[in-house]
Design a protein around this motif. Structure first.
Motif, PDB file in Angstrom:
ATOM      1  N   HIS A  34      48.414 -60.584  -5.522  1.00  0.00           N
ATOM      2  CA  HIS A  34      49.396 -60.535  -6.601  1.00  0.00           C
ATOM      3  C   HIS A  34      49.848 -61.951  -6.956  1.00  0.00           C
ATOM      4  CE1 HIS A  34      49.741 -56.199  -6.037  1.00  0.00           C
ATOM      5  NE2 HIS A  34      49.815 -56.413  -4.737  1.00  0.00           N
ATOM      6  N   GLY A  35      49.580 -62.384  -8.164  1.00  0.00           N
ATOM      7  CA  GLY A  35      50.028 -63.704  -8.621  1.00  0.00           C
ATOM      8  C   GLY A  35      51.421 -63.599  -9.215  1.00  0.00           C
ATOM      9  N   ILE A  36      52.289 -64.558  -8.861  1.00  0.00           N
ATOM     10  CA  ILE A  36      53.643 -64.601  -9.424  1.00  0.00           C
ATOM     11  C   ILE A  36      53.806 -65.946 -10.132  1.00  0.00           C
ATOM     12  CG2 ILE A  36      56.142 -64.435  -8.941  1.00  0.00           C
ATOM     13  CD1 ILE A  36      54.849 -61.987  -7.809  1.00  0.00           C
ATOM     14  N   VAL A  37      54.183 -65.908 -11.392  1.00  0.00           N
ATOM     15  CA  VAL A  37      54.391 -67.144 -12.142  1.00  0.00           C
ATOM     16  C   VAL A  37      55.741 -67.086 -12.857  1.00  0.00           C
ATOM     17  CG1 VAL A  37      51.923 -67.627 -12.495  1.00  0.00           C
ATOM     18  CG2 VAL A  37      53.151 -66.247 -14.182  1.00  0.00           C
ATOM     19  N   TYR A 211      41.266 -65.473  -9.281  1.00  0.00           N
ATOM     20  CA  TYR A 211      41.418 -64.769  -7.997  1.00  0.00           C
ATOM     21  C   TYR A 211      42.407 -63.604  -7.984  1.00  0.00           C
ATOM     22  CZ  TYR A 211      38.919 -68.782  -6.087  1.00  0.00           C
ATOM     23  OH  TYR A 211      37.984 -69.738  -5.824  1.00  0.00           O
ATOM     24  N   ALA A 212      43.421 -63.620  -8.873  1.00  0.00           N
ATOM     25  CA  ALA A 212      44.482 -62.613  -8.759  1.00  0.00           C
ATOM     26  C   ALA A 212      44.051 -61.268  -9.331  1.00  0.00           C
ATOM     27  CB  ALA A 212      45.745 -63.098  -9.470  1.00  0.00           C
ATOM     28  N   ASP A 213      44.482 -60.185  -8.699  1.00  0.00           N
ATOM     29  CA  ASP A 213      44.246 -58.836  -9.235  1.00  0.00           C
ATOM     30  C   ASP A 213      45.351 -58.458 -10.216  1.00  0.00           C
ATOM     31  OD1 ASP A 213      41.964 -58.091  -7.536  1.00  0.00           O
ATOM     32  OD2 ASP A 213      43.419 -58.314  -5.923  1.00  0.00           O
ATOM     33  N   THR A 214      46.582 -58.814  -9.864  1.00  0.00           N
ATOM     34  CA  THR A 214      47.697 -58.529 -10.768  1.00  0.00           C
ATOM     35  C   THR A 214      48.476 -59.820 -10.981  1.00  0.00           C
ATOM     36  OG1 THR A 214      49.611 -58.111  -9.315  1.00  0.00           O
ATOM     37  CG2 THR A 214      47.962 -56.337  -9.481  1.00  0.00           C
ATOM     38  N   MET A 215      49.248 -59.842 -12.050  1.00  0.00           N
ATOM     39  CA  MET A 215      50.131 -60.984 -12.284  1.00  0.00           C
ATOM     40  C   MET A 215      51.493 -60.479 -12.718  1.00  0.00           C
ATOM     41  SD  MET A 215      48.125 -64.269 -13.073  1.00  0.00           S
ATOM     42  CE  MET A 215      49.413 -64.784 -14.072  1.00  0.00           C
ATOM     43  N   THR A 216      52.509 -61.183 -12.252  1.00  0.00           N
ATOM     44  CA  THR A 216      53.875 -60.866 -12.639  1.00  0.00           C
ATOM     45  C   THR A 216      54.526 -62.152 -13.117  1.00  0.00           C
ATOM     46  OG1 THR A 216      54.029 -59.049 -11.068  1.00  0.00           O
ATOM     47  CG2 THR A 216      56.111 -60.016 -11.787  1.00  0.00           C
ATOM     48  N   VAL A 217      55.109 -62.089 -14.309  1.00  0.00           N
ATOM     49  CA  VAL A 217      55.818 -63.245 -14.858  1.00  0.00           C
ATOM     50  C   VAL A 217      57.308 -63.003 -14.679  1.00  0.00           C
ATOM     51  CG1 VAL A 217      56.259 -64.638 -16.918  1.00  0.00           C
ATOM     52  CG2 VAL A 217      54.012 -63.552 -16.599  1.00  0.00           C
ATOM     53  N   LEU A 218      57.972 -63.901 -13.956  1.00  0.00           N
ATOM     54  CA  LEU A 218      59.422 -63.800 -13.821  1.00  0.00           C
ATOM     55  C   LEU A 218      60.081 -64.703 -14.856  1.00  0.00           C
ATOM     56  CD1 LEU A 218      60.135 -63.818  -9.967  1.00  0.00           C
ATOM     57  CD2 LEU A 218      59.764 -61.875 -11.495  1.00  0.00           C
ATOM     58  N   HIS A 219      61.208 -64.242 -15.368  1.00  0.00           N
ATOM     59  CA  HIS A 219      61.958 -65.038 -16.332  1.00  0.00           C
ATOM     60  C   HIS A 219      63.435 -64.730 -16.127  1.00  0.00           C
ATOM     61  CE1 HIS A 219      62.366 -67.480 -19.879  1.00  0.00           C
ATOM     62  NE2 HIS A 219      63.134 -66.570 -20.430  1.00  0.00           N
ATOM     63  N   GLU A 220      64.183 -65.758 -15.746  1.00  0.00           N
ATOM     64  CA  GLU A 220      65.629 -65.606 -15.519  1.00  0.00           C
ATOM     65  C   GLU A 220      65.941 -64.439 -14.582  1.00  0.00           C
ATOM     66  OE1 GLU A 220      67.216 -65.545 -19.487  1.00  0.00           O
ATOM     67  OE2 GLU A 220      66.897 -67.704 -19.741  1.00  0.00           O
ATOM     68  N   GLY A 221      65.174 -64.349 -13.501  1.00  0.00           N
ATOM     69  CA  GLY A 221      65.456 -63.334 -12.486  1.00  0.00           C
ATOM     70  C   GLY A 221      65.016 -61.934 -12.843  1.00  0.00           C
ATOM     71  N   ARG A 222      64.263 -61.812 -13.933  1.00  0.00           N
ATOM     72  CA  ARG A 222      63.770 -60.491 -14.328  1.00  0.00           C
ATOM     73  C   ARG A 222      62.251 -60.508 -14.420  1.00  0.00           C
ATOM     74  NH1 ARG A 222      68.013 -61.191 -17.973  1.00  0.00           N
ATOM     75  NH2 ARG A 222      69.788 -59.833 -17.577  1.00  0.00           N
ATOM     76  N   VAL A 223      61.652 -59.309 -14.374  1.00  0.00           N
ATOM     77  CA  VAL A 223      60.209 -59.199 -14.583  1.00  0.00           C
ATOM     78  C   VAL A 223      59.972 -59.185 -16.090  1.00  0.00           C
ATOM     79  CG1 VAL A 223      58.186 -57.737 -14.303  1.00  0.00           C
ATOM     80  CG2 VAL A 223      59.841 -57.945 -12.431  1.00  0.00           C
ATOM     81  N   ALA A 224      59.373 -60.270 -16.600  1.00  0.00           N
ATOM     82  CA  ALA A 224      59.117 -60.348 -18.034  1.00  0.00           C
ATOM     83  C   ALA A 224      57.824 -59.615 -18.374  1.00  0.00           C
ATOM     84  CB  ALA A 224      59.052 -61.807 -18.475  1.00  0.00           C
ATOM     85  N   LEU A 225      56.794 -59.820 -17.560  1.00  0.00           N
ATOM     86  CA  LEU A 225      55.506 -59.145 -17.754  1.00  0.00           C
ATOM     87  C   LEU A 225      54.941 -58.817 -16.388  1.00  0.00           C
ATOM     88  CD1 LEU A 225      53.759 -61.642 -20.256  1.00  0.00           C
ATOM     89  CD2 LEU A 225      54.719 -59.394 -20.868  1.00  0.00           C
ATOM     90  N   THR A 226      54.261 -57.687 -16.270  1.00  0.00           N
ATOM     91  CA  THR A 226      53.538 -57.398 -15.031  1.00  0.00           C
ATOM     92  C   THR A 226      52.374 -56.478 -15.357  1.00  0.00           C
ATOM     93  OG1 THR A 226      53.732 -56.700 -12.718  1.00  0.00           O
ATOM     94  CG2 THR A 226      54.981 -55.410 -14.321  1.00  0.00           C
ATOM     95  N   GLY A 227      51.275 -56.639 -14.643  1.00  0.00           N
ATOM     96  CA  GLY A 227      50.110 -55.787 -14.892  1.00  0.00           C
ATOM     97  C   GLY A 227      48.857 -56.459 -14.373  1.00  0.00           C
ATOM     98  N   GLY A 228      47.700 -55.976 -14.820  1.00  0.00           N
ATOM     99  CA  GLY A 228      46.434 -56.572 -14.438  1.00  0.00           C
ATOM    100  C   GLY A 228      46.375 -58.017 -14.933  1.00  0.00           C
ATOM    101  N   THR A 229      45.662 -58.869 -14.204  1.00  0.00           N
ATOM    102  CA  THR A 229      45.623 -60.300 -14.527  1.00  0.00           C
ATOM    103  C   THR A 229      45.186 -60.549 -15.967  1.00  0.00           C
ATOM    104  OG1 THR A 229      45.234 -60.850 -12.234  1.00  0.00           O
ATOM    105  CG2 THR A 229      44.548 -62.489 -13.834  1.00  0.00           C
ATOM    106  N   ARG A 230      44.124 -59.869 -16.396  1.00  0.00           N
ATOM    107  CA  ARG A 230      43.603 -60.072 -17.754  1.00  0.00           C
ATOM    108  C   ARG A 230      44.638 -59.698 -18.803  1.00  0.00           C
ATOM    109  NH1 ARG A 230      39.535 -60.497 -20.154  1.00  0.00           N
ATOM    110  NH2 ARG A 230      38.488 -60.689 -18.173  1.00  0.00           N
ATOM    111  N   GLU A 231      45.256 -58.549 -18.556  1.00  0.00           N
ATOM    112  CA  GLU A 231      46.236 -58.015 -19.500  1.00  0.00           C
ATOM    113  C   GLU A 231      47.421 -58.992 -19.647  1.00  0.00           C
ATOM    114  OE1 GLU A 231      49.356 -54.331 -18.956  1.00  0.00           O
ATOM    115  OE2 GLU A 231      47.561 -54.404 -17.702  1.00  0.00           O
TER     116      GLU A 231
END
Ligand SMILES: Nc1ncnc2c1ncn2[C@@H]1O[C@H](COP(=O)(O)OP(=O)(O)OP(=O)(O)O)[C@@H](O)[C@H]1O
Ligand SMILES: [Mg+2]
Length: 288
Positions: A34-37, A211-231
């Motif tokens: 799981h990638g977190i950015v 390498y990542a299967d999923t990615m989650t974008v955090l923004h100001e302490g919230r989940v802005a985007l999450t899902g498959g890496t490509r998506e």
């Protein structure tokens, strides 16, 4: 059983004015990377701290919502047990090393001694892991004399030797040159192949794309985007959260603007090469 399930989690550090985590709802499955950015201060390290139980046990503050790690409520985990279940590697290779061991060999053995592994087995495991990571030549060196990249490899060797099922890694390449970064990603890919569940905070989106299967974008302490890496990486909103897409994705956008769109949006290099080849063959066939 999921690695972690967070439901409406809020966390505010003691004396802080605003929450570091501000309503996180997120499920991380086992066996995936799981990638977190996200921008600075978006809550990435705090999220890692929650997964390894140092938020709120070590960092005081106000935690609400529900956090379940491997099917057990965070509050029901013994902190020592959580520390041995979840291996961690952090951004600064110079603080990774315990500083109390004279050799790399002893440094890697340190965690296993804490787990109470018998001496014979410790020796076998350490020898196995230094060979696996190509650092056998460093085994007798003083950990304090290593480069950043070498220290980071020793940190990974320690968690591989401990054989933790879950590995939380916070910006492991931030202080490394491109070559050492690639080497660290190679080690992480090896952990993934061995079925480990991995949470990886990393600014280098091009490497995460590979390498990542999923990615989650955090923004100001919230989940802005999450899902498959490509998506996530091809989501048009990505930039608005301060995250630049991979270089090859940007290249495809520029080609589209120039009237030469690829048949889909690439996120990895291999894909981009394939799609550009395809585009060039088409253009030749149409006599451009
Ligand atoms: N120990 C602490 N005590 C008080 N506030 C903290 C502490 N650690 C982080 N914070 C605050 O919590 C918020 C989230 O910080 P966090 O370190 O989780 O972000 P991050 O996404 O990891 O940032 P970076 O990219 O800089 O590593 C920030 O506003 C930060 O100032
Ligand atoms: Mg951080």
């Amino acid at each position: 059983m999921a690695l972690a399930v967070l439901e409406d989690v809020h966390f505010t550090y003691a004396y802080a004015e605003s929450p570091a985590l501000n309503g996180i709802t997120l499920t991380l499955e086992r066996g995936l990377l799981h990638g977190i950015v996200g921008l600075n201060s978006s809550g990435k390290t705090t999220l890692c701290g929650l997964l390894r139980g140092i938020v709120p046990n070590f960092h005081n503050g106000d935690l609400t919502g529900r956090t379940t790690i491997l099917d057990r409520d965070l509050a029901d985990w013994d902190s020592g047990e959580l520390a041995t279940t979840i291996g961690c590697v952090f951004d600064n290779p110079f603080t990774q090393i315990s500083g109390i061991r004279d050799t790399v060999f002893e440094e890697i053995a340190f965690g296993l001694e804490n787990l109470g592994v018998p001496r014979e087995e410790i020796i076998d495991r350490v020898i196995g892991v230094v060979e696996q990571l190509g650092i056998a030549a460093l085994a007798d060196k003083n950990p304090n004399e290593l480069s950043g990249g070498q220290r980071q490899k020793v940190a990974f060797a320690s968690i591989i030797a401990m054989d933790s099922d879950v590995v939380v890694i916070d910006e492991p390449t931030s202080q490394l040159d491109p070559e050492a970064s690639e080497a660290v990603f190679g080690i992480i890919a090896g952990l993934k192949e061995r079925g480990k569940s991995i949470v990886l905070v990393e600014h280098k989106v091009d490497l995460l794309a590979e390498y990542a299967d999923t990615m989650t974008v955090l923004h100001e302490g919230r989940v802005a985007l999450t899902g498959g890496t490509r998506e996530v990486l091809s989501d048009p909103r990505l930039r608005s959260f301060g995250v630049a897409p991979p270089e090859v994705t940007e290249l495809a956008e520029r080609l589209a603007q120039a009237g030469r769109p690829l048949s889909r949006i690439p996120v990895t290099r291999a894909e981009a090469v394939e799609l550009i080849d395809e585009r060039m063959r088409e253009e030749r066939a149409h006599g451009h």
